[in-house]
Design an enzyme around this catalytic site. Structure first.
Site, PDB file in Angstrom:
ATOM      1  N   SER A  98       0.836  -1.188   0.000  1.00 26.61           N
ATOM      2  CA  SER A  98       0.000   0.000   0.000  1.00 26.61           C
ATOM      3  C   SER A  98       0.881   1.252   0.000  1.00 26.61           C
ATOM      4  O   SER A  98       1.703   1.426  -0.889  1.00 26.61           O
ATOM      5  CB  SER A  98      -0.946  -0.069   1.203  1.00 26.61           C
ATOM      6  N   HIS A 123      -2.298  -1.298  -4.381  1.00 31.83           N
ATOM      7  CA  HIS A 123      -3.755  -1.306  -4.506  1.00 31.83           C
ATOM      8  C   HIS A 123      -4.256   0.131  -4.458  1.00 31.83           C
ATOM      9  O   HIS A 123      -3.491   1.067  -4.248  1.00 31.83           O
ATOM     10  CB  HIS A 123      -4.419  -2.184  -3.438  1.00 31.83           C
TER      11      HIS A 123
END
Length: 195
Positions: A98, A123
């Site tokens: 992330s 993501h």
């Protein structure tokens, strides 16, 4: 329980005890080994600024083993890395997920690394909203703008198209160190012979 090792350094002036992070900082090494929140970001930013003030020519080494965290806290670190004069080498150990992967890609081009068994996960940003419909709409628009900004920067940092970044970050996308290199998130996978 959070144990921070202490190291003893002996010089001609005697012995001095350091927590391990302070000792590493003397060698221009910063460790990001947790989720990213405002406190962690403030600590990392402070260390980056301190090292720049000490020597604006020498590289800084940012080791990353992080599940990610707050986007705004991550942007504080990202913007500081881009703002300061010294090159920041980024090294993924364990996992950069992330916002951790975003910061991994933020390192100076040619100086972004991962260890062979490290993993990288990209993501889209996560968010939540509650309240009246108008407040939910405001939050939704904000997260879409944030996603757009993250995708644009990742495209610049990796050389991938924005369309590919959008598709690849739609869900959790786990990459090996070699795949992260191929994708452009890092420049090299460190091997044991690189010691």
């Amino acid at each position: 329980m959070n144990l921070i090792p202490t190291v003893i350094e002996t010089t001609n002036r005697g012995e001095r005890a350091y927590d391990i992070y302070s000792r590493l900082l003397k060698d221009r090494i910063i460790m990001l080994g947790s989720a990213i929140d405002d406190n962690v970001a403030n600590s990392i930013v402070s260390q980056l600024l301190f090292l720049q003030a000490q020597d604006s020519e020498k590289d800084i080494y940012l080791y990353i083993n992080s599940p990610g965290g707050s986007v705004t806290a991550g942007f504080a670190i990202y913007d500081t890395i881009q703002h300061i004069k010294p090159d920041v080498q980024t090294i993924c150990i364990g996992m950069a997920a992330s916002m951790g992967s975003f910061l991994l890609a933020a390192g100076a081009k040619g100086k972004r690394f991962a260890l062979p068994n490290a993993e990288v996960m990209i993501h889209q940003p996560l968010g939540g909203a509650q309240g009246q419909a108008t407040e939910i709409e405001i939050a939704a628009n904000h997260i879409l703008k944030t996603r757009e900004k993250l995708n644009k920067i990742l495209a610049e940092r990796t050389g991938q198209s924005i369309e590919k970044i959008q598709k690849d970050t739609d869900r959790d996308n786990f990459l090996t160190a070699d795949e992260a290199k191929e994708y452009g998130l890092i420049d090299n996978v460190m091997q044991p012979e690189d010691k």
